[in-house]
Design an enzyme around this catalytic site. Structure first.
Site, short mmCIF file in Angstrom:
data_model
loop_
_atom_site.label_atom_id
_atom_site.label_comp_id
_atom_site.label_asym_id
_atom_site.label_seq_id
_atom_site.Cartn_x
_atom_site.Cartn_y
_atom_site.Cartn_z
N ARG A 68 12.19 61.92 2.83
CA ARG A 68 10.91 61.42 3.28
C ARG A 68 11.02 60.24 4.25
O ARG A 68 10.41 60.25 5.33
CB ARG A 68 10.06 60.94 2.07
CG ARG A 68 9.32 62.03 1.38
CD ARG A 68 9.27 61.74 -0.10
NE ARG A 68 10.61 61.94 -0.62
CZ ARG A 68 11.07 63.13 -1.01
NH1 ARG A 68 10.30 64.16 -1.01
NH2 ARG A 68 12.32 63.27 -1.43
N THR A 69 11.75 59.21 3.85
CA THR A 69 11.73 57.97 4.64
C THR A 69 12.33 58.22 6.02
O THR A 69 11.76 57.83 7.04
CB THR A 69 12.52 56.87 3.90
OG1 THR A 69 12.07 56.83 2.54
CG2 THR A 69 12.31 55.52 4.54
N LYS A 107 35.85 53.21 7.50
CA LYS A 107 37.12 52.53 7.82
C LYS A 107 37.12 51.10 7.30
O LYS A 107 37.99 50.31 7.64
CB LYS A 107 37.33 52.51 9.34
CG LYS A 107 37.31 53.88 9.99
CD LYS A 107 37.35 53.71 11.51
CE LYS A 107 36.82 54.95 12.19
NZ LYS A 107 36.43 54.68 13.58
N ARG A 112 18.67 51.99 5.57
CA ARG A 112 18.69 52.21 4.11
C ARG A 112 20.08 51.85 3.62
O ARG A 112 21.07 52.42 4.08
CB ARG A 112 18.37 53.64 3.72
CG ARG A 112 18.62 53.89 2.23
CD ARG A 112 18.00 55.13 1.69
NE ARG A 112 16.56 55.00 1.61
CZ ARG A 112 15.77 55.93 1.07
NH1 ARG A 112 16.29 57.03 0.56
NH2 ARG A 112 14.46 55.75 1.01
N HIS A 119 11.79 48.58 -1.59
CA HIS A 119 11.48 49.66 -0.64
C HIS A 119 10.08 49.33 -0.10
O HIS A 119 9.09 49.95 -0.46
CB HIS A 119 11.50 51.00 -1.38
CG HIS A 119 11.54 52.21 -0.51
ND1 HIS A 119 11.31 52.17 0.85
CD2 HIS A 119 11.80 53.52 -0.81
CE1 HIS A 119 11.43 53.40 1.34
NE2 HIS A 119 11.72 54.23 0.36
N1 CP Z 1 10.41 58.05 -1.50
C1 CP Z 1 11.58 58.05 -0.81
O1 CP Z 1 12.12 57.01 -0.42
O2 CP Z 1 12.10 59.29 -0.61
P1 CP Z 1 13.45 59.59 0.18
O3 CP Z 1 14.59 59.03 -0.65
O4 CP Z 1 13.50 61.08 0.32
O5 CP Z 1 13.38 58.88 1.50
#
Ligand code: CP
Length: 307
Positions: free
Chosen positions: A55-56, A86, A108, A136
């Site tokens: 999604r993100t 590395k 991320r 998040h």
């Molecule tokens: N909700 C969410 O962060 O989903 P993903 O891990 O698929 O990005």
């Protein structure tokens, strides 16, 4: 409020959410449903993911595309497919990435605090797309936007946040953000082994936000406007043990207890913590919630990059 780095939910004000972000997300839905726009023409994004995402990552890429910008580099597994393999550290990685002058880096990370560290070494805005079991923030923004759209208000509502609360970063960010609104009541539902951490409880106490903890959603399902379910974060390496009297799933029995106008949310992906039988109930809002992520992320990119 000038938007630059997006690192944690606490950085946003209620006024900014209600007067700037949510109205812009409404506009962005119209843009996405039409032909898109060229507002971010010439702007470049790097998306650097140390953990898997559907999604993100995709919604940020789609957001950039709908606004006419470009994603010039992306990795979905930076530990394997970047020089992190590395042994390169986050400080040097961010120095290099930002030195090539993208306009924004969506990051991320697999360790709490990495996004904040990245801001110290970056020449360009960093968007935290999830940092380990930390936060998040863009998920929390789309979560509150979904609540506003579906329930009609945020102040004064009751939310049950359920599941692996010790490892889940979305409930942490949502707790911080929901706490900006008056009269919010939060019920945390989890087994003893996965309770919400003390730093969140201390924050809520300091800000006078009502909360209660229990291990059985059935005790509160009829009291809340939102059930926010989460999955067990197996990737964090800790196991969540359930006792006999823990009840932390959403199924038909829970639906029957819920108010007629309450909703079920989940940041997704889900495993078996929401039964598939729930999907056809109109109160199942989790797929609409995921779609809202596109509009919120378009709005954020426009705020950071346009003009
Ligand atoms: N909700 C969410 O962060 O989903 P993903 O891990 O698929 O990005």
């Amino acid at each position: 409020m000038k938007t630059n780095h997006i690192i944690e939910a606490q950085q946003f004000s209620r006024e900014w959410l209600e007067k700037e972000l949510f109205p812009l997300a409404d506009e962005m839905e119209k843009v996405a449903r039409s032909k898109g726009s060229n507002e971010l023409s010439g702007k470049r994004m790097v998306s650097f993911f140390y953990e898997p995402s559907t999604r993100t990552r995709l919604s940020f890429h789609m957001a950039m595309d709908f606004l006419g910008g470009r994603v010039v580099f992306s990795t979905e597994n930076a530990r394997e497919f970047s020089s992190a393999a590395k042994g390169e550290n986050i400080e040097d990685t961010i120095r290099i990435l930002s030195g090539y002058r993208p306009d924004v880096i969506v990051l991320r990370s697999d360790k709490e605090g990495m996004a904040k560290t990245a801001t110290e070494y970056s020449k360009v805005p960093i968007i935290n797309a999830g940092d380990g079991s930390g936060q998040h923030p863009t998920q929390a923004l789309l979560d509150l936007y979904t609540i506003k759209k579906e329930v009609g208000k945020i102040a004064g509502i009751s939310i049950a946040m359920m599941g692996d609360l010790v490892n889940g970063r979305t409930v942490r960010s949502l707790s911080y953000l929901a706490g900006k609104f008056s009269g919010i009541k939060i019920y945390y539902i989890s087994p003893e082994t996965a309770k919400i951490k003390d730093d969140i409880k201390d924050y809520l106490r300091r800000h006078g936000i009502w909360f209660e903890e229990t291990n059985d959603i059935r005790k509160v399902a009829g009291l809340v406007d939102v059930i926010y379910q989460t999955r067990t974060q197996k990737e964090r390496g800790t196991s969540v043990a359930y006792a006999k009297d823990d009840f932390c799933i959403v199924n038909k029995e829970v639906l029957d207890l819920m108010k007629k106008d309450a909703i079920v949310m989940h940041p997704l992906p889900r495993n078996d913590e929401i039964s598939k039988e729930v999907d056809k109930d109109p109160r199942a809002a989790y797929f609409r919630q995921a779609e809202n992520g596109l509009y919120i992320r378009m709005a954020l990119l426009k705020m950071i990059l346009a003009g």
